[in-house]
Scaffold this motif. Structure first.
Motif, PDB file in Angstrom:
ATOM      1  N   LYS A 152       0.820  -1.212   0.000  1.00 15.27           N
ATOM      2  CA  LYS A 152       0.000   0.000   0.000  1.00 15.27           C
ATOM      3  C   LYS A 152       0.856   1.266   0.000  1.00 15.27           C
ATOM      4  O   LYS A 152       0.407   2.334  -0.407  1.00 15.27           O
ATOM      5  CB  LYS A 152      -0.945  -0.003   1.196  1.00 15.27           C
ATOM      6  N   ALA A 153       2.100   1.129   0.456  1.00 12.12           N
ATOM      7  CA  ALA A 153       2.987   2.294   0.477  1.00 12.12           C
ATOM      8  C   ALA A 153       3.594   2.560  -0.896  1.00 12.12           C
ATOM      9  O   ALA A 153       4.140   3.639  -1.136  1.00 12.12           O
ATOM     10  CB  ALA A 153       4.099   2.092   1.508  1.00 12.12           C
ATOM     11  N   PHE A 154       3.505   1.579  -1.793  1.00 14.62           N
ATOM     12  CA  PHE A 154       4.082   1.756  -3.123  1.00 14.62           C
ATOM     13  C   PHE A 154       3.059   2.383  -4.051  1.00 14.62           C
ATOM     14  O   PHE A 154       2.041   1.777  -4.391  1.00 14.62           O
ATOM     15  CB  PHE A 154       4.550   0.413  -3.678  1.00 14.62           C
ATOM     16  N   LYS A 155       3.314   3.594  -4.459  1.00 15.24           N
ATOM     17  CA  LYS A 155       2.486   4.306  -5.426  1.00 15.24           C
ATOM     18  C   LYS A 155       3.292   4.447  -6.708  1.00 15.24           C
ATOM     19  O   LYS A 155       4.190   5.291  -6.794  1.00 15.24           O
ATOM     20  CB  LYS A 155       2.095   5.695  -4.899  1.00 15.24           C
ATOM     21  N   PRO A 156       3.035   3.614  -7.703  1.00 19.97           N
ATOM     22  CA  PRO A 156       3.846   3.634  -8.925  1.00 19.97           C
ATOM     23  C   PRO A 156       3.893   5.004  -9.583  1.00 19.97           C
ATOM     24  O   PRO A 156       2.876   5.681  -9.724  1.00 19.97           O
ATOM     25  CB  PRO A 156       3.138   2.622  -9.834  1.00 19.97           C
ATOM     26  N   LYS A 157       5.100   5.393  -9.956  1.00 19.82           N
ATOM     27  CA  LYS A 157       5.313   6.651 -10.671  1.00 19.82           C
ATOM     28  C   LYS A 157       6.174   6.352 -11.896  1.00 19.82           C
ATOM     29  O   LYS A 157       7.397   6.501 -11.857  1.00 19.82           O
ATOM     30  CB  LYS A 157       5.996   7.669  -9.765  1.00 19.82           C
ATOM     31  N   PRO A 158       5.548   5.904 -12.976  1.00 18.95           N
ATOM     32  CA  PRO A 158       6.322   5.554 -14.170  1.00 18.95           C
ATOM     33  C   PRO A 158       7.068   6.746 -14.731  1.00 18.95           C
ATOM     34  O   PRO A 158       6.511   7.832 -14.855  1.00 18.95           O
ATOM     35  CB  PRO A 158       5.268   5.057 -15.158  1.00 18.95           C
ATOM     36  N   ASN A 159       8.336   6.519 -15.055  1.00 16.10           N
ATOM     37  CA  ASN A 159       9.128   7.527 -15.751  1.00 16.10           C
ATOM     38  C   ASN A 159       8.707   7.484 -17.222  1.00 16.10           C
ATOM     39  O   ASN A 159       9.000   6.514 -17.921  1.00 16.10           O
ATOM     40  CB  ASN A 159      10.611   7.199 -15.608  1.00 16.10           C
ATOM     41  N   PRO A 160       8.018   8.516 -17.722  1.00 17.72           N
ATOM     42  CA  PRO A 160       7.461   8.449 -19.080  1.00 17.72           C
ATOM     43  C   PRO A 160       8.509   8.277 -20.175  1.00 17.72           C
ATOM     44  O   PRO A 160       8.191   7.835 -21.269  1.00 17.72           O
ATOM     45  CB  PRO A 160       6.711   9.783 -19.229  1.00 17.72           C
ATOM     46  N   ALA A 161       9.749   8.630 -19.887  1.00 13.34           N
ATOM     47  CA  ALA A 161      10.802   8.448 -20.882  1.00 13.34           C
ATOM     48  C   ALA A 161      11.152   6.970 -21.065  1.00 13.34           C
ATOM     49  O   ALA A 161      11.714   6.579 -22.091  1.00 13.34           O
ATOM     50  CB  ALA A 161      12.053   9.223 -20.472  1.00 13.34           C
ATOM     51  N   GLU A 162      10.821   6.154 -20.062  1.00 14.94           N
ATOM     52  CA  GLU A 162      11.193   4.739 -20.113  1.00 14.94           C
ATOM     53  C   GLU A 162      10.010   3.783 -20.025  1.00 14.94           C
ATOM     54  O   GLU A 162      10.059   2.682 -20.584  1.00 14.94           O
ATOM     55  CB  GLU A 162      12.166   4.418 -18.967  1.00 14.94           C
TER      56      GLU A 162
END
Length: 250
Positions: A152-162
């Motif tokens: 629950k502590a992991f909030k994905p933040k995709p790096n849009p460049a990758e």
């Protein structure tokens, strides 16, 4: 295309901690010892005709496991950005090449995961390493298995460049003979199977294949302590003689 994440993180602010099952799995995996591999640094030289030309760069990928709502073991995957110069739009594990300052393969995998999907290394416990794989770009890729301590502590933040998308799949699917096809390929006169797995979630379809599929088949076999229900027939790296001829290993 905008980056997105699959909804594998439950709502709510109360913390979620590893279950007894995950704690037992971590203990099991800490005792795992990978078999000898011809890609280990000590054994690369004897199997290549021109060893001075074969010094594969190091890389590592993160096999991050957590327990899903249904109690199944799940692994975090990404769909690579279409703008990437290699493997664009393909499904992969978080990871990348080793950099100066990385203490070990675990450092490489967790650093890359933070850069790619925003996974803080403090949220995971690295429990074991699998034997290295060889990519078609001649990278020596070490799979690093970790347990996600607090999903629950992991909030994905995709790096849009990758990364285009972050999602997760059940690990067990990689030892089941379902939604899978295989193609026979040949490397250095040795035949092997290239595996393709189909997965659909939230009306999105993903194809998991090649090196990523091979690594996850191996990881699932180790975690569940049983071989896959289909012929694995992996590339036999000990038969490498002329790395310039390596093709289709993905």
């Amino acid at each position: 295309m905008a980056s997105s994440t699959a909804s594998f993180v439950n709502g709510g602010s109360s913390p979620s901690f590893p279950s007894q099952r995950l704690l037992a799995l971590a203990q099991q995996l800490r005792h795992y010892k990978p078999p000898p591999c011809s890609l280990d640094e000590e054994s690369v030289t004897p199997v290549v005709q021109n060893p001075e030309k074969f010094r594969p760069k190091r890389a590592a990928v993160l096999i991050c496991l957590f327990e899903g709502d249904a109690g199944d073991l799940r692994v975090i995957l990404t769909k690579r950005s279409l703008t990437m110069s290699t493997h664009s739009g393909e499904v992969s594990l978080p990871g990348g090449k080793a950099e100066e300052g990385d203490k070990d393969d675990g450092d490489t995998a967790t650093r890359e995961a933070k850069e790619e999907i925003g996974l803080d290394p403090s949220l995971v416990n690295v429990v074991t390493f699998l034997e290295p794989f060889l990519s078609k770009h001649l990278l020596r890729v070490v799979p690093v298995i970790c347990i996600l301590n607090d999903r629950k502590a992991f909030k994905p933040k995709p790096n849009p460049a990758e990364v285009d998308t972050v999602f997760d799949v059940p690990l067990e699917m990689f030892i089941k003979d379902e939604n899978r096809i295989a193609e026979e390929r040949e490397m250095m006169e040795e035949k092997y199977l290239l595996h393709f797995f189909d997965y659909e979630t939230e009306n999105k379809k993903y194809l998991i294949w090649g090196l990523t599929a091979g690594i996850l088949i191996r990881a699932a076999s180790v975690v569940y302590q049983q071989p896959p229900a289909f012929p694995e027939q992996s590339p036999k790296y000990e038969f490498l003689r002329d790395v310039g001829k390596i093709t289709d290993a993905h």
